[in-house]
Design an enzyme around this catalytic site. Structure first.
Site, PDB file in Angstrom:
ATOM      1  N   ASP A 745     -25.406   4.345 -11.644  1.00 12.56           N
ATOM      2  CA  ASP A 745     -25.857   4.408 -13.049  1.00 12.56           C
ATOM      3  C   ASP A 745     -27.376   4.195 -13.087  1.00 12.56           C
ATOM      4  O   ASP A 745     -27.922   3.338 -12.363  1.00 12.56           O
ATOM      5  CB  ASP A 745     -25.156   3.326 -13.879  1.00 12.56           C
ATOM      6  CG  ASP A 745     -25.455   3.468 -15.349  1.00 12.56           C
ATOM      7  OD1 ASP A 745     -24.875   4.381 -15.968  1.00 12.56           O
ATOM      8  OD2 ASP A 745     -26.283   2.683 -15.868  1.00 12.56           O
ATOM      9  N   ILE A 746     -28.081   5.020 -13.903  1.00 11.05           N
ATOM     10  CA  ILE A 746     -29.536   4.880 -14.031  1.00 11.05           C
ATOM     11  C   ILE A 746     -29.827   3.651 -14.895  1.00 11.05           C
ATOM     12  O   ILE A 746     -29.325   3.526 -16.025  1.00 11.05           O
ATOM     13  CB  ILE A 746     -30.157   6.141 -14.670  1.00 11.05           C
ATOM     14  CG1 ILE A 746     -29.843   7.370 -13.764  1.00 11.05           C
ATOM     15  CG2 ILE A 746     -31.649   5.967 -14.866  1.00 11.05           C
ATOM     16  CD1 ILE A 746     -30.334   8.685 -14.345  1.00 11.05           C
ATOM     17  N   ASN A 753     -34.867   7.191 -22.642  1.00  8.29           N
ATOM     18  CA  ASN A 753     -34.658   8.293 -23.593  1.00  8.29           C
ATOM     19  C   ASN A 753     -35.372   8.003 -24.908  1.00  8.29           C
ATOM     20  O   ASN A 753     -36.035   8.877 -25.481  1.00  8.29           O
ATOM     21  CB  ASN A 753     -33.161   8.469 -23.861  1.00  8.29           C
ATOM     22  CG  ASN A 753     -32.635   9.788 -23.320  1.00  8.29           C
ATOM     23  OD1 ASN A 753     -33.405  10.574 -22.816  1.00  8.29           O
ATOM     24  ND2 ASN A 753     -31.343  10.007 -23.423  1.00  8.29           N
ATOM     25  N   HIS A 758     -35.510  13.006 -25.413  1.00  5.08           N
ATOM     26  CA  HIS A 758     -34.338  13.552 -24.711  1.00  5.08           C
ATOM     27  C   HIS A 758     -34.698  14.595 -23.669  1.00  5.08           C
ATOM     28  O   HIS A 758     -34.014  14.714 -22.649  1.00  5.08           O
ATOM     29  CB  HIS A 758     -33.365  14.154 -25.740  1.00  5.08           C
ATOM     30  CG  HIS A 758     -32.658  13.100 -26.563  1.00  5.08           C
ATOM     31  ND1 HIS A 758     -31.680  12.283 -26.059  1.00  5.08           N
ATOM     32  CD2 HIS A 758     -32.850  12.729 -27.871  1.00  5.08           C
ATOM     33  CE1 HIS A 758     -31.261  11.446 -27.001  1.00  5.08           C
ATOM     34  NE2 HIS A 758     -31.959  11.699 -28.124  1.00  5.08           N
ATOM     35  N   ASP A 762     -33.361  14.466 -19.975  1.00  5.51           N
ATOM     36  CA  ASP A 762     -32.639  15.520 -19.247  1.00  5.51           C
ATOM     37  C   ASP A 762     -33.303  15.825 -17.908  1.00  5.51           C
ATOM     38  O   ASP A 762     -32.632  16.021 -16.881  1.00  5.51           O
ATOM     39  CB  ASP A 762     -32.576  16.789 -20.095  1.00  5.51           C
ATOM     40  CG  ASP A 762     -31.666  16.621 -21.318  1.00  5.51           C
ATOM     41  OD1 ASP A 762     -30.907  15.631 -21.351  1.00  5.51           O
ATOM     42  OD2 ASP A 762     -31.727  17.473 -22.225  1.00  5.51           O
ATOM     43  N   ARG A 778     -23.470  15.869   4.878  1.00  2.00           N
ATOM     44  CA  ARG A 778     -22.273  16.571   5.336  1.00  2.00           C
ATOM     45  C   ARG A 778     -21.736  17.477   4.229  1.00  2.00           C
ATOM     46  O   ARG A 778     -21.803  17.125   3.052  1.00  2.00           O
ATOM     47  CB  ARG A 778     -21.181  15.572   5.744  1.00  2.00           C
ATOM     48  CG  ARG A 778     -21.579  14.644   6.861  1.00  2.00           C
ATOM     49  CD  ARG A 778     -20.439  13.701   7.225  1.00  2.00           C
ATOM     50  NE  ARG A 778     -19.945  12.972   6.049  1.00  2.00           N
ATOM     51  CZ  ARG A 778     -18.905  12.145   6.063  1.00  2.00           C
ATOM     52  NH1 ARG A 778     -18.259  11.947   7.185  1.00  2.00           N
ATOM     53  NH2 ARG A 778     -18.520  11.536   4.963  1.00  2.00           N
ATOM     54  N   GLU A 789     -25.509   9.070 -18.029  1.00  3.53           N
ATOM     55  CA  GLU A 789     -26.430   8.841 -16.940  1.00  3.53           C
ATOM     56  C   GLU A 789     -25.719   8.305 -15.702  1.00  3.53           C
ATOM     57  O   GLU A 789     -26.354   7.792 -14.786  1.00  3.53           O
ATOM     58  CB  GLU A 789     -27.515   7.837 -17.375  1.00  3.53           C
ATOM     59  CG  GLU A 789     -27.026   6.396 -17.593  1.00  3.53           C
ATOM     60  CD  GLU A 789     -26.497   6.165 -19.007  1.00  3.53           C
ATOM     61  OE1 GLU A 789     -26.452   5.008 -19.437  1.00  3.53           O
ATOM     62  OE2 GLU A 789     -26.130   7.151 -19.693  1.00  3.53           O
ATOM     63  N   ARG A 809     -30.211   5.089   1.605  1.00  5.89           N
ATOM     64  CA  ARG A 809     -30.959   6.337   1.527  1.00  5.89           C
ATOM     65  C   ARG A 809     -31.258   6.701   0.074  1.00  5.89           C
ATOM     66  O   ARG A 809     -32.354   7.182  -0.258  1.00  5.89           O
ATOM     67  CB  ARG A 809     -30.141   7.440   2.206  1.00  5.89           C
ATOM     68  CG  ARG A 809     -30.920   8.729   2.466  1.00  5.89           C
ATOM     69  CD  ARG A 809     -30.035   9.764   3.140  1.00  5.89           C
ATOM     70  NE  ARG A 809     -29.613   9.311   4.467  1.00  5.89           N
ATOM     71  CZ  ARG A 809     -28.414   9.494   4.969  1.00  5.89           C
ATOM     72  NH1 ARG A 809     -27.501  10.120   4.251  1.00  5.89           N
ATOM     73  NH2 ARG A 809     -28.126   9.071   6.181  1.00  5.89           N
TER      74      ARG A 809
END
Length: 904
Positions: A745-746, A753, A758, A762, A778, A789, A809
């Site tokens: 989750d951001i 926002n 918006h 986006d 992979r 989000e 990572r």
């Protein structure tokens, strides 16, 4: 060598099993070790590397052992039909490396023709029934060399018992086979020599045409040194001329058909005294079946032959004596019942005079044929009662069970008182006359049957055409009798009353046949109630011994059905020809070996060829090279009458080189004997349809893709994520492998926002989605937008350490990108919170709880300040129950498992 190769295989197998066991143990420990044993994992990995190196060395030793013992290994994938084998296999089959496809068909093509089916049967018997694969066969090199091979193999199966692979070794045993053959040859020669107590052994080297023989053989022939036969032709020349062909025929039968060589013949030594020989021999062949040696013994049977010839002469003299006396006397005492007859009668019946007591009972019960006893006895009694002479024909049974025919005559003698006291007479052997009589009667009956039934119409005429005889079938057909037409002119009989022209033609044909000219033509024949048939009619003259025409033989064979069938066939062929040439459907007639016989204008127009450019050319000239013109299974079904036709889609090449899709329909045409003669192929141009189908398929693929992809970020959407998670969970459950779910989750995205708008939000979502795709390497890993989000990652076959590597990572990529976040409460750029759930699926932890566990971990990450990841890993407790342990680590830590806290 074979023992050494087997020991090498066992050593390699044990090393392989040991190594794989250690590897499995290490992999198992990795799934359950906590983050506190990093150094232990490193040591285990190092040990695994050492074991792998040891395995490679073991494999090298195994390969060297195979090469040193003329042994090759092979591995057959039963599902794909692909075969791997060692480099030594190429030398074993006499082929250059990479000069042939590695599959079962290639292997079978190298085999000796006599070994193909037995080897194939043993292979599939091992796969289907679990029978150990153990066999011997021959490889045939391109130069004709034969190599004998001993093969062993085992089948590997899945948990359902289905065969997956078959592996084994091939051992070259050619030298052993050659040694066995040489041993058998020596044994055969020795056996023949030892059995020849009074015999003389000889041997013919067929390959080099050399003759060898024992010293006693030289004495038998009366020849020594240079006089002895050196070649087979020399040996034949020493045989009596009248017997040479017989001996040569016996040899050829042995060489060509393996028939036993056993023959008797004569030889003439230099002293001129003929010697009779009984010759027995045995043939030996090499591994290819070629005859190489004929060895035998000769036995001097001259004395036996002399005795046989003397016996035959004696038997011949006796037979001539018996045959010269065909009449024999007999008499019977009517008072005492005693009987007597000549000794010639005994010999005639195959008995000797002292074989039985001669009386009335012996005659009736032993000698007289059972079917004649009652009649003969009644005739004798009548002669005794009336005094009339006795005469009758009857059969006597010989000692060998056969019978002879007798003409018996007799008369009765009376005493002074008028009483019958004696009866005597003669028995005449009439067997030859009776056999001729019976044969003539049988021949007459047979000829009459043939005359009546051989043809629809058979008649015998005088040379001028008068009726002598007509067969019963023809009489029945016209509802007449021979008495009604006998001696009539043949053309005036009922069969020829269809027209005056028919009668005139028949009279003309009879006139020419009467002059010695055979006639034959098709003619209509009239029967009862106006019935008509068509006859293949012939008239030919019959000559006597002076070459004079004595009769005319008329024969008519009913060909009405054949005539009508030919007429219908001609009409059908004409209709077919018209249809074939005028139809708008592209059509071709194809020979059984796949060549164009004829093509119609529509076919030429379709591919822009002239008929002469295709006729007698192979169908492959205009067909897709990746397609066999007629599929073997379907064609065989056509030939077997299992199907009437089949339809397939195929590609054909236009003259200008472009390909055209066609709908092919194939049927088979047979001749009158129902033998296949050619195929009829009709092709409908479906190229526009195929192009439309391809376009539709592209549209469907794009539609399917759009239903799976999130329109904003370009990663998979929630719907596809749910389907993929269920699928991967089932796979991991079935294969007991780790499955990792990452929820992300951001942080403070709503503030982002609200502050930047918006459109910026986006764009931020798109960047984060791109970074997430870069974090997995992979093709089996999956990134999806879970909602708003929030994103999710599915990592199949990924354990805890692998999942944390991906989380690290992601964090590094986010830090490098550093998307500005002016209103974040924890950093000046966009950060993410990550929840990780890693486990092996079990029935105790169903799919429904999988997302919840990952979501709980994400919740814990947010609760502990965001910009970090939390791992939720489940293990079994000591009571066999599931414990869920939440392991928390700060985003800045480098996997410090020893600092993690455990939450229930």
């Amino acid at each position: 060598m074979a023992i050494f190769a087997q020991n090498s295989i066992n050593v390699a197998d044990e090393s392989l099993v040991s190594t794989m066991a250690i590897a499995a143990l290490v992999l198992g420990l990795l799934g359950i070790l906590t983050l506190t044993v990093t150094q232990a994992i490193t040591r285990s990995l190092r040990r695994l590397q050492q074991q792998t190196q040891a395995l490679r060395k073991s494999e090298e030793r195994f390969r060297f052992a195979l090469e040193a013992t003329d042994t090759s290994w092979w591995d057959w994938d039963v599902k794909t039909n692909e075969v791997e084998w060692s480099d030594t296999f190429d030398a074993m089959v006499g082929r250059a490396p990479n000069s042939y496809p590695k599959n079962a068909a290639s292997f079978l093509s190298f085999l000796h023709p006599d070994d193909v089916e037995p080897t194939r049967t043993k292979l599939y018997d091992s796969i289907e029934n679990g029978t150990p694969y153990k066999t011997e066969f021959r490889f045939v090199h391109p130069d004709g060399t034969i190599r004998w091979i001993m093969a062993r193999g085992t089948v590997q199966r899945d948990e359902n018992g289905q065969a997956l692979r078959m592996s084994g070794i091939n051992l070259d045993i050619t030298e052993q086979k050659l040694a066995e053959a040489a041993l058998k040859e020596n044994e055969a020669t020795l056996r023949l020599a030892l059995s020849a107590k009074t015999a003389n052994w000889w041997k013919w080297d067929i390959v080099n045409d050399q003759m060898y023989s024992a010293p006693s053989f030289h004495d038998l022939l009366g020849r020594h040194g240079d006089e002895l036969p050196k070649t087979w032709a020399d040996a034949i020349a020493m045989i009596y001329p009248e017997d040479q062909a017989k001996v040569q025929a016996a040899v050829e039968a042995t060489l060509n058909h393996d028939e036993p060589f056993k023959v008797e013949f004569r030889m003439i030594p230099p002293n001129g005294e003929m010697v009779w020989i009984a010759d027995l021999a045995a043939l030996e062949r090499d591994e290819t079946g070629r005859p190489i040696q004929l060895s035998g013994i000769m036995i001097d049977i001259t004395e036996r032959k002399q005795i046989e010839e003397a016996l035959q002469k004696s038997e011949q003299r006796l037979r001539m004596t018996l045959e010269s006396t065909s009449t024999n006397w007999w008499e019977r005492d009517l008072i005492t019942g005693k009987s007597d007859w000549s000794e010639q009668s005994d010999y005639l019946l195959g008995y000797t005079p002292d074989s039985y007591e001669k009386n009335q009972d012996i005659f009736y019960d032993l000698l007289l044929h059972p079917d004649d006893r009652e009649r003969v006895q009644a005739g004798v009694n009548l002669a005794i009662a009336t005094g009339e002479p006795y005469q009758d024909e009857f059969r006597l049974v010989r000692a060998d069970g056969n019978y002879i025919w007798i003409l018996g005559t007799g008369h009765v003698e009376y005493n002074e008182a008028g009483q019958p006291v004696r009866m005597s007479g003669l028995n005449i052997n009439i067997t030859p006359f009776k056999e001729v009589q019976l044969a003539l009667a049988e021949r007459e009956a047979m000829m009459q049957a043939l005359f009546d039934q051989a043809s629809q119409f058979t008649a015998l005429l005088t040379p001028t055409g008068k009726v002598v005889k007509v067969n019963q079938r023809a009489l029945d057909f016209a509802d007449t009798t021979i008495d009604e037409i006998i001696e009539q002119d043949f053309w005036e009989t009922p069969w020829w009353q269809i027209s005056d022209q028919l009668k005139a033609d028949l009279k003309s044909a009879i006139d020419q046949a009467g002059q010695g000219i055979p006639m034959r033509y098709d003619v209509e024949n009239l029967g009862n109630h106006g019935q008509q048939v068509i006859l293949d009619f012939s008239i030919r003259p019959i000559y006597d011994t002076d070459q004079r025409i004595i009769f005319l033989l008329c024969e008519g064979r009913d060909i009405t059905d054949k005539f009508r069938m030919q007429q219908a066939l001609s009409e059908s062929e004409e209709r077919f020809r018209q249809t074939f040439q005028t139809t708008a459907v592209s059509s071709a007639l194809i020979s059984l070996d796949g060549k164009f016989l004829e093509v119609n204008p529509a076919f030429c127009e379709l591919l822009d060829y002239a008929p002469d450019e295709l006729k007698d050319h192979d169908v492959a000239k205009v067909t897709d090279p990746n397609w066999v013109p007629f599929q073997e299974d379907l064609t065989q079904q056509l030939l077997n009458r299992e199907i009437m036709a089949y339809t397939q889609e195929r590609r054909y090449q236009h003259r200008d080189g472009h390909w055209i899709w066609g709908l092919l329909n194939v049927s088979l045409v047979r001749d009158a004997q129902q033998q296949p003669i050619y195929y009829v192929c009709q092709i409908q141009n479906i190229d526009p349809l195929k192009q439309a189908q391809e376009k539709l398929q592209e549209v469907n693929i794009e539609l399917e893709r759009l239903t799976q992809i999130d329109g904003l970020t370009g990663v998979y959407n929630r719907r596809f994520f749910d389907q993929a998670l269920e699928r991967e969970w089932q796979v991991a459950f079935r294969e007991t492998e780790s499955l990792t779910l990452v929820m992300l989750d951001i942080d403070y995205f709503k503030l982002y926002n609200d502050t930047l708008g918006h459109q910026a939000g986006d764009q931020c979502l798109r960047i984060v989605a791109t970074l997430l795709q870069e974090s997995v390497h992979r093709t089996s890993d999956l990134v999806a937008r879970y909602g708003g989000e929030e994103f999710a990652l599915i990592l199949p076959r990924t354990n805890l350490s692998g999942a944390i590597v991906v989380a690290e990572r992601i964090k590094a990529l986010m830090d490098d990108k550093a998307i500005t976040h002016p209103t974040s409460e924890i950093a000046n750029h966009v950060t993410v919170s990550i929840g990780i759930h890693c486990a092996v699926p079990r029935s105790e932890l169903p799919l429904a709880s999988w997302v919840k566990c990952a979501d709980n971990a994400l919740y814990q990450a947010k609760k502990r300040g965001r910009n970090c990841y939390v791992v939720l890993e489940d293990v079994l407790s000591s009571r066999g129950e599931v414990d869920l342990n939440v392991l928390i680590t700060n985003h800045s830590a480098r996997f410090p498992l020893n600092n993690c806290q455990s939450l229930s």
